[in-house]
Design a protein around this motif. Structure first.
Motif, PDB file in Angstrom:
ATOM      1  N   CYS A 184      44.536 -14.613  51.734  1.00 57.66           N
ATOM      2  CA  CYS A 184      44.448 -13.277  50.815  1.00 57.66           C
ATOM      3  C   CYS A 184      45.661 -12.611  50.849  1.00 57.66           C
ATOM      4  CB  CYS A 184      43.046 -12.436  51.273  1.00 57.66           C
ATOM      5  SG  CYS A 184      42.638 -11.164  49.977  1.00 57.66           S
ATOM      6  N   GLY A 185      45.951 -12.239  49.765  1.00 57.70           N
ATOM      7  CA  GLY A 185      47.166 -11.481  49.312  1.00 57.70           C
ATOM      8  C   GLY A 185      48.711 -12.103  49.389  1.00 57.70           C
ATOM      9  N   SER A 231      49.582 -10.210  57.127  1.00 55.93           N
ATOM     10  CA  SER A 231      48.228  -9.863  56.875  1.00 55.93           C
ATOM     11  C   SER A 231      47.607  -9.619  58.066  1.00 55.93           C
ATOM     12  CB  SER A 231      47.343 -10.966  56.226  1.00 55.93           C
ATOM     13  OG  SER A 231      46.078 -10.742  56.112  1.00 55.93           O
ATOM     14  N   ASP A 255      48.087  -7.879  46.668  1.00 50.72           N
ATOM     15  CA  ASP A 255      47.407  -8.893  46.108  1.00 50.72           C
ATOM     16  C   ASP A 255      48.166  -9.385  44.550  1.00 50.72           C
ATOM     17  OD1 ASP A 255      46.154 -11.432  45.354  1.00 50.72           O
ATOM     18  OD2 ASP A 255      44.274 -10.439  44.953  1.00 50.72           O
ATOM     19  N   GLY A 280      42.245 -13.761  44.534  1.00 47.85           N
ATOM     20  CA  GLY A 280      42.249 -13.070  45.745  1.00 47.85           C
ATOM     21  C   GLY A 280      42.163 -13.762  46.913  1.00 47.85           C
TER      22      GLY A 280
END
Length: 374
Positions: A41-42, A48, A256, A261
Motif C-alpha cells: 500500500c502506498g 511504510s 498513495d 491503494g
C-alpha cells in the motif's frame, strides 16, 4: 474437486496458443512466501509502517523497466499493477488530470478495456478507424484532430494490438500533431505495450516505443511475455506527473500514488525473480526464438494454402477464422473475420502441437472451400 481441477490445469498448461500468456515459468523458489500477508500500500519509494511489503523488490523492478524504456530512474515513477487495464487507466488518469479538457483518441483495434476506462474517468473521446493490418488510421486521426477545437489531444497508442499485433507509428502520430500546430507540451502520449513491451527491447530493429521516442507513459503486462501465474504488470511515467494525484494517508504514514491503494505484494516479488533469474542475453534469445517460430508458423500455413500473416516484430500470426470446432479445440481467440495464434516461451518446445494446429486449420479451410463451391 481440487484434484480433478489440478489434472485439468496440468493437461492444458502448455496448450495455450490463442491468448498472450507464457507458461514457461517456475516460481517454486517463492513458495515459502505465500504464508505472509503482503500489502504494498502506498509508494514503494517511502518506508511504510506496515513491514510486510515487497517495496525493495518493487523498486528494483521499476528500475529495470525504466532502463528498458529509456527514462532515467530518478525522474520516473510507476508501480506494479494488476495488469494492462490498470496500467492503461493510470496513464489516462494522469493525462486527464494534466488536461481536464483533453480529448482521448484511440483506434477501433485498441483493447476493449479502454471503452470502459473512458466511461469510468468520464473522458471525452474519439474512436479512430484502423488500417487493415491493425494500426491506427493516420489520415483519420489527422482528420479528427482537425475537426476538434481542443488544444490538448490525449493519444492512446498501441504497441502490439490485441488481435493483429500491430504497432502504431509514434513518429507519424507526432508529425500529425506538429502539422496541426500542437506544441509538445500541449498533448499527452500513452503507450499500451501490454504484450510487445517485452519484445521490442530485444529485437534488432524495433519500432518507436519508449521514452526516448517522447512518450509520457507506458503500460506492460507481466503475465504475458514474461510469464506469471497471476495477472500483473507495470505502469511507468514521469515523476512530475504523479504529483498531481498523490494523496497523503496518515494511518499508513505514506503517500498513495496508485489507483488501487492496497496492492498485491507477491507479484513484484515474481517480476523481480523473473528479471533476476535470466540474463538479458537469455531474454533476447527467448524473444528471437519466439519470433522465428512465428515466422515458421506463417510460412507453414502459407505453404498449405492458409493466407496467414503477421506484423513486423510480432509473434501474433493472423489467419482467417476457422470453424467453431477448430477454434474451440485449440482455444483460439477470434473475431468474425480473423483468428490468431500467439507464440510465447512455452511454445518453443511444443512445435508438434503447433504443427497439429496448422494441419487442422489448413484442412478446415479446404473443407470450407469445398462446401462453398458445392
Amino acid at each position: 474437486m481440487l484434484q480433478d481441477f489440478f489434472h485439468t490445469c496440468k493437461s492444458n498448461q502448455f496448450n495455450v496458443i490463442g491468448y498472450p500468456v507464457s507458461a514457461d515459468f517456475n516460481y517454486q523458489e517463492l513458495d515459502k512466501f505465500w504464508q505472509f500477508s503482503f500489502n504494498n500500500c502506498g509508494d514503494w519509494a517511502v518506508e511504510s509502517i506496515y513491514s510486510l511489503n515487497t517495496f525493495r523488490f518493487e523498486k528494483e523492478v521499476m528500475r529495470y523497466f525504466a532502463e528498458k524504456f529509456s527514462i532515467p530512474f530518478e525522474t520516473s515513477w510507476g508501480y506494479v499493477t494488476n495488469g494492462g487495464t490498470e496500467g492503461n487507466m493510470y496513464g489516462c488518469y494522469l493525462a486527464r488530470e494534466i488536461f481536464p479538457d483533453g480529448i482521448l483518441y484511440f483506434s477501433e483495434n485498441t483493447h476493449y478495456s479502454v471503452a470502459k476506462i473512458v466511461k469510468l474517468l468520464r473522458i471525452e473521446h474519439r474512436v479512430v478507424r484502423s488500417l487493415p493490418n491493425g494500426e491506427i488510421d493516420y489520415e483519420d486521426l489527422q482528420r479528427q484532430i482537425a475537426l476538434n477545437e481542443t488544444e490538448h489531444p490525449i493519444i492512446f497508442t498501441n504497441v502490439g494490438t490485441t488481435l493483429h499485433g500491430a504497432t502504431d507509428n509514434l513518429d507519424k502520430i507526432k508529425a500529425i500533431l506538429k502539422y496541426a500546430g500542437i506544441q509538445r507540451e500541449d498533448y499527452y502520449l500513452h503507450v499500451d505495450a501490454a504484450f510487445h513491451g517485452m519484445i521490442l527491447p530485444f529485437v534488432d530493429a524495433p519500432q518507436p516505443y519508449s521514452f526516448a521516442d517522447d512518450i509520457d507513459s507506458i503500460s506492460v503486462s507481466g503475465h504475458k511475455m514474461i510469464g506469471a501465474p497471476i495477472p500483473c504488470g507495470v505502469v511507468l511515467t514521469k515523476k512530475e506527473y504523479v504529483e498531481n494525484i498523490s494523496v497523503a494517508v496518515d494511518y499508513i504514514v505514506a503517500n498513495d500514488k496508485t489507483i488501487t491503494g492496497s496492492r498485491n505484494g507477491i507479484t513484484p516479488l515474481m517480476l523481480w525473480y523473473a528479471i533476476k533469474s535470466s540474463t538479458e542475453q537469455e531474454k533476447e534469445l527467448r524473444v528471437k526464438r519466439c519470433l522465428r517460430l512465428a515466422e515458421y508458423a506463417t510460412e507453414k500455413m502459407n505453404e498449405k494454402g492458409v493466407p496467414a500473416w503477421r506484423n513486423p516484430n510480432s509473434v501474433i500470426v493472423v489467419f482467417p477464422t476457422p470453424s467453431e470446432a477448430v477454434w474451440r479445440k485449440y482455444g483460439l481467440a477470434n473475431s468474425a473475420e480473423y483468428a490468431h495464434i500467439i507464440i510465447t516461451g512455452h511454445m518453443i518446445d511444443n512445435i508438434q502441437f503447433l504443427d497439429q494446429l496448422i494441419e487442422d486449420v489448413a484442412l478446415d479451410l479446404k473443407e470450407d472451400e469445398t462446401m462453398t463451391v458445392a
